[in-house]
Design an enzyme around this catalytic site. Structure first.
Site, PDB file in Angstrom:
ATOM      1  CB  SER A  73      -0.883  -0.021   1.254  1.00  0.00           C
ATOM      2  OG  SER A  73      -1.261   1.285   1.621  1.00  0.00           O
ATOM      3  N   GLY A  74       0.502   2.175  -0.882  1.00  0.00           N
ATOM      4  CA  GLY A  74       1.198   3.466  -0.909  1.00  0.00           C
ATOM      5  C   GLY A  74       0.965   4.254   0.362  1.00  0.00           C
ATOM      6  CG  LEU A  75      -2.501   5.290   3.790  1.00  0.00           C
ATOM      7  CD1 LEU A  75      -2.276   6.786   3.924  1.00  0.00           C
ATOM      8  CD2 LEU A  75      -3.969   4.949   4.075  1.00  0.00           C
ATOM      9  CG  ASP A  85      -0.771   7.880  -0.120  1.00  0.00           C
ATOM     10  OD1 ASP A  85       0.156   7.582  -0.902  1.00  0.00           O
ATOM     11  OD2 ASP A  85      -1.905   7.348  -0.171  1.00  0.00           O
ATOM     12  CG  ASP A 112      -1.042   2.038  -4.002  1.00  0.00           C
ATOM     13  OD1 ASP A 112      -1.220   2.550  -5.124  1.00  0.00           O
ATOM     14  OD2 ASP A 112      -1.391   2.567  -2.930  1.00  0.00           O
ATOM     15  CG  ASP A 114       1.163   6.286  -5.459  1.00  0.00           C
ATOM     16  OD1 ASP A 114       0.244   5.638  -4.906  1.00  0.00           O
ATOM     17  OD2 ASP A 114       2.104   6.807  -4.843  1.00  0.00           O
ATOM     18  CD  GLU A 141      -3.742   6.380  -7.360  1.00  0.00           C
ATOM     19  OE1 GLU A 141      -3.553   5.341  -6.684  1.00  0.00           O
ATOM     20  OE2 GLU A 141      -3.991   7.490  -6.848  1.00  0.00           O
ATOM     21  CE  LYS A 147      -1.628   9.100  -4.068  1.00  0.00           C
ATOM     22  NZ  LYS A 147      -1.753   7.720  -3.597  1.00  0.00           N
ATOM     23  CG  ASN A 149      -5.288   8.076   0.539  1.00  0.00           C
ATOM     24  OD1 ASN A 149      -6.485   8.109   0.789  1.00  0.00           O
ATOM     25  ND2 ASN A 149      -4.581   6.967   0.524  1.00  0.00           N
ATOM     26  CB  SER A 150      -8.657   7.788  -3.265  1.00  0.00           C
ATOM     27  OG  SER A 150      -7.789   7.376  -4.277  1.00  0.00           O
ATOM     28  NE  ARG A 186      -6.781   3.805  -6.594  1.00  0.00           N
ATOM     29  CZ  ARG A 186      -6.213   3.924  -5.394  1.00  0.00           C
ATOM     30  NH1 ARG A 186      -5.284   3.042  -5.009  1.00  0.00           N
ATOM     31  NH2 ARG A 186      -6.542   4.905  -4.588  1.00  0.00           N
ATOM     32  CG  HIS A 217     -10.661   3.316  -4.605  1.00  0.00           C
ATOM     33  ND1 HIS A 217     -11.116   2.516  -3.593  1.00  0.00           N
ATOM     34  CD2 HIS A 217      -9.677   4.083  -4.055  1.00  0.00           C
ATOM     35  CE1 HIS A 217     -10.442   2.791  -2.483  1.00  0.00           C
ATOM     36  NE2 HIS A 217      -9.567   3.744  -2.732  1.00  0.00           N
TER      37      HIS A 217
HETATM   38  C1  SPV Z   1      -3.396   2.553  -0.579  1.00  0.00           C
HETATM   39  O1  SPV Z   1      -3.477   1.600   0.171  1.00  0.00           O
HETATM   40  O2  SPV Z   1      -2.477   3.360  -0.580  1.00  0.00           O
HETATM   41  C2  SPV Z   1      -4.464   2.798  -1.546  1.00  0.00           C
HETATM   42  C3  SPV Z   1      -5.788   2.329  -1.263  1.00  0.00           C
HETATM   43  O3  SPV Z   1      -4.214   3.432  -2.539  1.00  0.00           O
HETATM   44  S1  SPV Z   1      -6.646   3.634  -0.619  1.00  0.00           S
HETATM   45  O4  SPV Z   1      -5.895   4.191   0.453  1.00  0.00           O
HETATM   46  O5  SPV Z   1      -7.894   3.066  -0.222  1.00  0.00           O
HETATM   47  O6  SPV Z   1      -6.832   4.618  -1.667  1.00  0.00           O
HETATM   48 MG    MG Z   2      -2.465   4.297  -2.560  1.00  0.00          MG
END
Ligand code: SPV
Ligand code: MG
Length: 599
Positions: A73-75, A85, A112, A114, A141, A147, A149-150, A186, A217
């Protein structure tokens, strides 16, 4: 179909070289590569799960929990670095972390990725590096670098141009060397508020561009838009979802919707965070560890997760047994005859020579030879012995007993190659090196230089199977007998006619190396000597002679000077010069006021 996990794999039996080559299992059957396993997870009928991990330790934990794959996971990775992130960690820092994760776990890892960290060209390079490090796939994505975080202002984040993003997917697919490497596209249209139609339009374009799966997502707390998307999508390509926000949805709903893979995206990081916060707060407030110790992982558990046992096994295999663990016993019970004037408050081993105690010179020399398990047998003023880095045992009867009684106090627990040494020795480092590198059961150093050159106090005459001709490298020489000072060679009172007065081949330098195998024999001989009524008077030369009498071969390594023993005040004075000469250039040269000046 659920594949068995590799929970029993260790750091050494996972896929040998990260990459595309199939690993071969113990049974000789080729195991699917990580990329093949991820591809299978995406394409197989049953619902599969990827669990988030963010470093080597969490990757190992995820594997042990039973998961079949990892979401890098990027986060979570940015958070464990302590940054946002927002692509604040560089892509190479992410790839370095992935290497630790791939090393710690043999599971397939979906990164992930990005936006791919730039344009099509950045993605090409990323794909190449991921393949090289054994990463099974990347998810990109359709947003713009850098980017966010979503879940942070998702609706205000710009989306990538569809054509540009399709070019990126195509570039990635054209770059991969491993046909099983997966690129997951994504779709952020729902997050950004662009609607279902745009989401479907983009997903279809990405599929056509070559994406192996679509991650759709949503940030709603209910799965409605995901389920609508899945229905409209109708299985055109595998679907991946991240139900972080709609977590209360029963998992069977995803199954029924035909989802391929569910990503639990950040829950290992979040649970670790809660535990770390609670533990840190508790320790800070209570100023004690007692409330947390039983609630946290033991140190042993951390060692286990690091595969410490494998290291120990490898050490036994690849480091020479002698190097892997070496021990020493230092005989340091005596005050020192003739040294009473300077040993009022300390035993002889604590006499300062050129700024540090004799014992420290010895320990520093031991360290160089990986002798780390050191037992010091103290007696006189044992309280003054510096215990740093040593195990101190005390011969309480030091006043009535001799060296062997002291040795008996320190030898029992030892199991590895051991050097038994007097505590009053200074020597050039090769002297000890020659001794510890000997493969013999027993080995000693004999100084063949004319006695009297090095030390005024002469003792421990050695008689050997061969004189030191200083040219016969490799010719084995054995010790035949040692006379300590108390034994006048002329008296020949031991009745041994094979040694004659004046024919000594040198002096035994007060060190004996005993191999692991030799320790057993040494203990036997020591306990036989113990039965003698005069045991309390016996010294190490008696032990050497008793070993030889019982058939032990004691190998001799000749040296020509290059050592000192400190047996009286004059030796003590001279020792400083010798010690100074052993210092490295540039080492500090503080003089201890207790060191007597050279005459
Ligand atoms: C991550 O885990 O970094 C993601 C998923 O991109 S989310 O945080 O849900 O966007
Ligand atoms: Mg991410």
């Amino acid at each position: 179909m659920r594949r068995p996990t590799a929970a029993s794999a260790t750091l050494t039996d996972r896929t040998p070289a990260p990459g595309t080559a199939p690993a071969v299992s113990r049974g000789g059957q080729a195991e699917p590569t990580r990329s093949a396993r991820l591809r299978h997870m995406l394409q197989s009928e049953p619902l599969e799960f990827l669990m988030e991990a963010h470093n080597g330790l969490s990757a190992r934990i995820v594997r042990e929990a039973g998961f079949s794959g990892i979401w890098a996971s990027g986060l979570s990775i940015s958070a464990q670095f302590g940054v946002r992130d927002n692509n604040e960690a560089s892509w190479t820092q992410i790839v370095d972390m992935l290497e630790f994760m791939a090393d710690a776990s043999d599971l397939p890892i979906l990164l992930d990725g990005d936006t791919g960290y730039g344009n099509f060209n950045n993605l090409r390079r990323l794909v190449r590096k991921l393949e090289q490090r054994g990463i099974a796939g990347v998810c990109i994505e359709d947003k713009v670098f850098p980017k966010t975080n979503s879940f942070l202002n998702g609706e205000r984040q710009p989306l990538a141009d569809i054509d540009e993003f399709c070019g990126k997917i195509a570039a990635g697919k054209a770059t991969q060397l491993d046909p099983d490497f997966s690129i997951v596209a994504r779709v952020e249209a729902l997050i950004a508020g662009w609607g279902m139609e745009e989401a479907l339009r983009r997903a279809e374009a990405y599929r056509r561009a070559g994406a192996d799966a679509i991650l759709i997502h949503s940030k709603l707390s209910r799965p409605d838009e995901i389920l609508t998307f899945a229905r409209e999508w109708a299985g055109r390509a595998p679907l991946v979802i991240v139900p972080t926000k709609y977590y209360s949805t029963p998992t069977d709903v995803f199954r029924e919707a035909g989802i391929s893979v569910v990503i639990w995206a950040n829950h290992v990081l979040r649970s670790a965070t809660a535990a770390m916060q609670s533990t840190a707060r508790e320790i800070f407030e209570s100023e004690t560890l007692v409330n947390v110790e039983d609630r946290i992982a033991s140190v042993e558990e951390i060692f286990r997760l690091q595969d410490a046992d494998e290291y120990s096994a490898a050490e036994r295999l690849y480091l020479s047994a002698a190097r892997a663990s070496r021990a020493a016993v230092v005989l340091a019970a005596s005050r020192g005859k003739g040294l009473e004037a300077v040993t009022e408050d300390r035993p002889k081993v604590m006499l300062p020579i050129a700024g540090k105690p004799l014992l420290r010179w010895l320990l520093d020399a031991f360290k160089k030879e990986s002798i780390n398990d050191v037992t010091v047998v103290g007696g006189y003023r044992a309280d003054a012995i510096d215990r740093a880095g040593v195990r101190l045992v005390v011969n309480e009867r030091y006043e009535e007993t001799g060296e062997l009684a002291s040795l008996a106090c320190g030898i029992d627990a030892l199991e590895s190659d051991t050097v038994i040494a007097y505590g009053d020795l200074l020597f050039r480092s090769y002297v000890l090196r020659d001794l510890v590198e000997s493969d013999a059961e027993f080995a000693v150093i004999v100084d063949s230089s004319p006695t009297g050159d090095n030390n005024r106090t002469v003792r421990d005459f050695a008689y050997c199977s061969r004189r030191d001709d200083r040219g016969l490298f490799g010719t084995p020489v054995l010790l035949k007998r040692v006379f300590s000072a108390a034994d006048a060679p002329a008296s020949a009172h031991d009745g041994d006619s094979s040694v004659s007065v004046g024919a000594a081949h040198g002096r035994w330098v007060g060190m004996l190396k005993v191999s692991r195998a030799g320790l057993k024999r040494l203990r036997e001989v020591l306990s036989a000597l113990r039965a003698r009524p005069d045991f309390d008077t016996l010294d190490v030369p008696h032990l050497l002679n008793a070993l030889i009498a019982r058939g032990a071969a004691v190998e001799v390594h000749y040296v020509h000077g290059h050592w000192r023993g400190v047996n009286d005040l004059e030796d003590f004075r001279r020792a400083a010069d010798f010690a100074h000469a052993q210092r490295r250039f540039g080492d500090s040269d503080e003089t201890d006021p207790a060191t007597p000046p050279n005459p």
